[in-house]
Design a protein around this motif. Structure first.
Motif, PDB file in Angstrom:
ATOM      1  N   ALA A  34       8.002   1.176  11.984  1.00 46.88           N
ATOM      2  CA  ALA A  34       6.614   1.042  11.767  1.00 46.88           C
ATOM      3  C   ALA A  34       6.182   0.244  12.813  1.00 46.88           C
ATOM      4  N   ARG A  35       4.816  -0.021  13.271  1.00 45.10           N
ATOM      5  CA  ARG A  35       4.248  -0.727  14.335  1.00 45.10           C
ATOM      6  C   ARG A  35       4.773  -2.137  14.289  1.00 45.10           C
ATOM      7  N   PRO A  36       4.689  -3.114  13.089  1.00 50.44           N
ATOM      8  CA  PRO A  36       5.091  -4.443  12.873  1.00 50.44           C
ATOM      9  C   PRO A  36       6.477  -4.602  13.422  1.00 50.44           C
ATOM     10  N   ASP A  61       9.198  -5.467   6.002  1.00 44.58           N
ATOM     11  CA  ASP A  61       9.134  -4.723   4.588  1.00 44.58           C
ATOM     12  C   ASP A  61       8.593  -3.317   4.356  1.00 44.58           C
ATOM     13  N   TYR A 109       4.682   7.268  14.735  1.00 41.49           N
ATOM     14  CA  TYR A 109       4.982   8.252  15.659  1.00 41.49           C
ATOM     15  C   TYR A 109       3.859   8.482  16.809  1.00 41.49           C
ATOM     16  N   ASP A 110       2.479   8.097  16.442  1.00 39.99           N
ATOM     17  CA  ASP A 110       1.540   8.267  17.336  1.00 39.99           C
ATOM     18  C   ASP A 110       1.671   7.427  18.666  1.00 39.99           C
ATOM     19  N   HIS A 167      -6.577   1.713  12.091  1.00 38.73           N
ATOM     20  CA  HIS A 167      -5.085   2.097  11.761  1.00 38.73           C
ATOM     21  C   HIS A 167      -5.479   3.713  11.271  1.00 38.73           C
ATOM     22  N   PRO A 168      -4.399   4.526  11.556  1.00 35.15           N
ATOM     23  CA  PRO A 168      -4.700   6.028  11.177  1.00 35.15           C
ATOM     24  C   PRO A 168      -5.055   6.346   9.811  1.00 35.15           C
ATOM     25  N   ARG A 169      -4.300   5.412   8.735  1.00 35.82           N
ATOM     26  CA  ARG A 169      -4.521   5.567   7.709  1.00 35.82           C
ATOM     27  C   ARG A 169      -6.053   5.515   7.038  1.00 35.82           C
ATOM     28  N   HIS A 211      -5.671  -1.975   6.551  1.00 30.16           N
ATOM     29  CA  HIS A 211      -4.905  -0.556   6.415  1.00 30.16           C
ATOM     30  C   HIS A 211      -4.009  -0.615   4.902  1.00 30.16           C
ATOM     31  N   ARG A 212      -4.293  -1.605   4.310  1.00 27.00           N
ATOM     32  CA  ARG A 212      -3.328  -1.759   2.908  1.00 27.00           C
ATOM     33  C   ARG A 212      -3.933  -0.511   2.159  1.00 27.00           C
ATOM     34  N   PRO A 233       3.801  -1.513  -1.910  1.00 28.95           N
ATOM     35  CA  PRO A 233       5.024  -0.628  -1.834  1.00 28.95           C
ATOM     36  C   PRO A 233       6.045  -2.086  -1.157  1.00 28.95           C
TER      37      PRO A 233
HETATM   38  C1  UD1 Z   1       3.255   1.199   7.143  1.00 33.22           C
HETATM   39  C2  UD1 Z   1       3.902  -0.009   6.174  1.00 33.22           C
HETATM   40  C3  UD1 Z   1       3.105  -1.359   5.858  1.00 33.22           C
HETATM   41  C4  UD1 Z   1       2.907  -1.625   7.530  1.00 33.22           C
HETATM   42  C5  UD1 Z   1       1.990  -0.629   8.319  1.00 33.22           C
HETATM   43  C6  UD1 Z   1       2.121  -1.092   9.617  1.00 33.22           C
HETATM   44  C7  UD1 Z   1       5.321   1.009   4.395  1.00 33.22           C
HETATM   45  C8  UD1 Z   1       5.365   1.280   2.686  1.00 33.22           C
HETATM   46  N1  UD1 Z   1       4.172   0.586   4.808  1.00 33.22           N
HETATM   47  O1  UD1 Z   1       1.933   1.415   6.207  1.00 33.22           O
HETATM   48  O2  UD1 Z   1       3.807  -2.148   5.205  1.00 33.22           O
HETATM   49  O3  UD1 Z   1       2.007  -2.972   7.280  1.00 33.22           O
HETATM   50  O4  UD1 Z   1       2.744   0.400   8.518  1.00 33.22           O
HETATM   51  O5  UD1 Z   1       1.002  -0.471  10.331  1.00 33.22           O
HETATM   52  O6  UD1 Z   1       6.433   1.204   4.863  1.00 33.22           O
HETATM   53  N2  UD1 Z   1      -0.241   7.765  10.307  1.00 33.22           N
HETATM   54  C9  UD1 Z   1      -0.602   8.562  11.404  1.00 33.22           C
HETATM   55  N3  UD1 Z   1       0.198   8.440  12.666  1.00 33.22           N
HETATM   56  C10 UD1 Z   1       1.243   7.464  12.691  1.00 33.22           C
HETATM   57  C11 UD1 Z   1       1.638   6.850  11.478  1.00 33.22           C
HETATM   58  C12 UD1 Z   1       0.847   7.091  10.559  1.00 33.22           C
HETATM   59  O7  UD1 Z   1      -1.468   9.428  11.462  1.00 33.22           O
HETATM   60  O8  UD1 Z   1       1.852   7.301  13.890  1.00 33.22           O
HETATM   61  C13 UD1 Z   1      -0.818   8.041   9.217  1.00 33.22           C
HETATM   62  C14 UD1 Z   1      -0.345   9.349   8.328  1.00 33.22           C
HETATM   63  O9  UD1 Z   1      -1.356   9.870   7.594  1.00 33.22           O
HETATM   64  C15 UD1 Z   1       0.192   8.431   7.074  1.00 33.22           C
HETATM   65  C16 UD1 Z   1      -0.662   7.172   7.003  1.00 33.22           C
HETATM   66  O10 UD1 Z   1      -0.868   7.004   8.295  1.00 33.22           O
HETATM   67  O11 UD1 Z   1       0.463   9.357   5.876  1.00 33.22           O
HETATM   68  C17 UD1 Z   1       0.362   6.021   6.493  1.00 33.22           C
HETATM   69  O12 UD1 Z   1       1.461   6.014   7.338  1.00 33.22           O
HETATM   70  P1  UD1 Z   1       2.664   5.171   6.698  1.00 33.22           P
HETATM   71  O13 UD1 Z   1       3.682   4.855   7.403  1.00 33.22           O
HETATM   72  O14 UD1 Z   1       3.003   5.962   5.399  1.00 33.22           O
HETATM   73  O15 UD1 Z   1       2.014   3.653   5.939  1.00 33.22           O
HETATM   74  P2  UD1 Z   1       1.237   2.817   6.872  1.00 33.22           P
HETATM   75  O16 UD1 Z   1      -0.144   2.705   6.141  1.00 33.22           O
HETATM   76  O17 UD1 Z   1       1.331   3.080   8.094  1.00 33.22           O
END
Ligand code: UD1
Ligand code: UDP
Length: 375
Positions: free
Chosen positions: A9-11, A98, A41-42, A240-242, A208-209, A131
């Motif tokens: 993940a990004r961080p 984490d 992955y973006d 953030h995408p979320r 993004h939390r 989480p």
């Molecule tokens: C994750 C981490 C969080 C961290 C954050 C950093 C966990 C539990 N969470 O949260 O601790 O602070 O990364 O940014 O590991 N998505 C995209 N493109 C991407 C990635 C994600 O569209 O490249 C969207 C998807 O809809 C996905 C949602 O974002 O379901 C969440 O992504 P996810 O990696 O599950 O959790 P983060 O909120 O990114």
């Protein structure tokens, strides 16, 4: 010795880049390999950082993508185990922070009897609804080498009964990346791209939390607060995408379009984002890394959460927690924009030399282990 550095993940990228570099400089003592789980992955959440941080292509890409907590974690476990079983067994696996990739890969390594080092060990929010807190506690429990960013983390680990010999206070490795790239960040043309002048005051926002953005009412409250603050100061909000997906799914796009003084952008590259951080009048965030970077830059930061696993950014830095309601968020923000700012200092070992200290710890750890196996 073969070392896997896990990113997902990004961080993770900012934390592993300095360590990759330092291990590569180790006169062939170590062969570091970057393993990317594909949790993010973006282009703007992943590839961009390999360019900005001058990291090589990953040695393996597990392509796990998004999913529920369980599915994503399970997919990482399955694919990382397959990777190790099919190839050379690493002598050490290093995980950071984490995220789900952290615990998943730590678990795989540990069960294959491969030692695990945890970078950024010991941080605790004591909030098991996050989480990340579950990931932190479990990763620390099974790690052989615990590398902490601040002394409060050592205390947390000792309270949990972790053997003190495993714990090493090395400092904040994210700050290694920041210091290395600060000059390049200063040269970023982000203000031109946003068609604004560098002299203009603005607040920088990231959110993004899940606790803030996964529930409609909470997200609405935060957007309402920003619109209010936007009446007094420009806001830049790289999304953030979320958060972007939830705004669309909850039908809150009208909040995004209603204020001309709020600039919403895609997630930004590292240099552009650092430049925005260092020049901001105020930062509002729920990000762990952004709390730390604002403390380093001595920029006032309001953390939009009930707790933080990084209390040193409050006790020593410029961070403050703010109650999660419109009145508190707006009032605290305006106090800061009107000049009531908290002074802060840079915590110990947030000095750009953490990767060096990590490699010293690893040298010693391998030396002692070799001695023990010989005798
Ligand atoms: C994750 C981490 C969080 C961290 C954050 C950093 C966990 C539990 N969470 O949260 O601790 O602070 O990364 O940014 O590991 N998505 C995209 N493109 C991407 C990635 C994600 O569209 O490249 C969207 C998807 O809809 C996905 C949602 O974002 O379901 C969440 O992504 P996810 O990696 O599950 O959790 P983060 O909120 O990114
Ligand atoms: N960051 C970035 N572009 C952005 C937002 C953040 O480069 O648009 C960087 C930021 O400088 C910090 C890291 O991403 O180094 C923090 O990651 P994030 O907030 O996604 O995760 P957290 O630290 O909360 O786990």
């Amino acid at each position: 010795r073969l070392i896997h550095l896990i990113v997902g993940a990004r961080p993770n990228f900012m934390k592993m880049a300095p360590l990759y570099r330092e291990l590569s400089l180790s006169s062939n003592r170590y062969e570091p390999q970057i393993i990317h789980t594909g949790q993010h992955y973006d282009e703007q959440m992943s590839k961009l950082f390999f360019n900005d941080l001058a990291m090589p292509e990953p040695s393996a890409y597990l392509n796990v993508g998004s999913g529920t907590q369980g599915k994503q974690t399970a997919r990482i476990i399955e694919r990382y185990e397959d990777l190790i079983l099919a190839g050379d067994k690493p002598d050490l696996v290093i995980v950071a922070g984490d995220v789900n990739s952290t615990i998943a890969c730590a678990l795989v390594a540990k069960k294959l009897q491969i030692p695990v080092a945890h970078l950024e060990a010991g941080l605790r929010s004591y909030d098991e609804q996050m989480p990340e807190e579950i990931n932190r506690v479990l990763t620390d429990r099974i790690s052989d080498i615990l590398l902490t960013p601040s002394l409060d983390a050592n205390e947390n680990l000792i309270k949990e009964g972790i053997n003190p010999e495993k714990i090493h206070f090395v400092g904040n490795i994210m700050i290694d990346s920041l210091i290395r790239h600060q000059k390049k960040a200063e040269l970023s043309d982000i203000f031109d791209k946003l068609t604004m002048s560098q002299d203009e005051s603005y607040a920088l926002v990231t959110l993004h939390r899940p606790s803030n953005v996964d529930e409609c009412d909470g997200l609405k409250m935060l957007l309402t607060s920003l619109i209010e603050i936007g009446k007094h100061i420009k806001i830049i909000f790289p999304m953030h995408p979320r958060t972007k997906k939830n705004i669309q799914n909850f039908g809150l796009s009208n909040y995004v379009n209603s204020s001309k003084n709020i600039i919403f952008t895609e997630p930004l590259g590292y240099f552009d984002f650092l430049k925005l951080e260092m020049n901001a009048k105020l930062i509002l965030t729920d990000s762990g890394g952004v709390q730390e970077e604002s403390t380093y830059f001595r920029v006032p930061c309001l953390t939009l959460r009930e707790n933080t696993e990084r209390p040193i950014t409050i006790s020593e830095g410029t961070n403050q927690l703010v109650d999660l309601n419109v009145t508190s968020i707006v009032n605290k923000s305006l106090e800061i924009t009107e000049g009531k700012v908290k002074q802060g200092k840079i915590p110990k070992h947030w000095d750009g030399k953490t990767a060096e200290r990590v490699v010293m710890v690893l040298d010693k750890w391998f030396e002692e282990r070799d001695k023990a196996t010989d005798s």
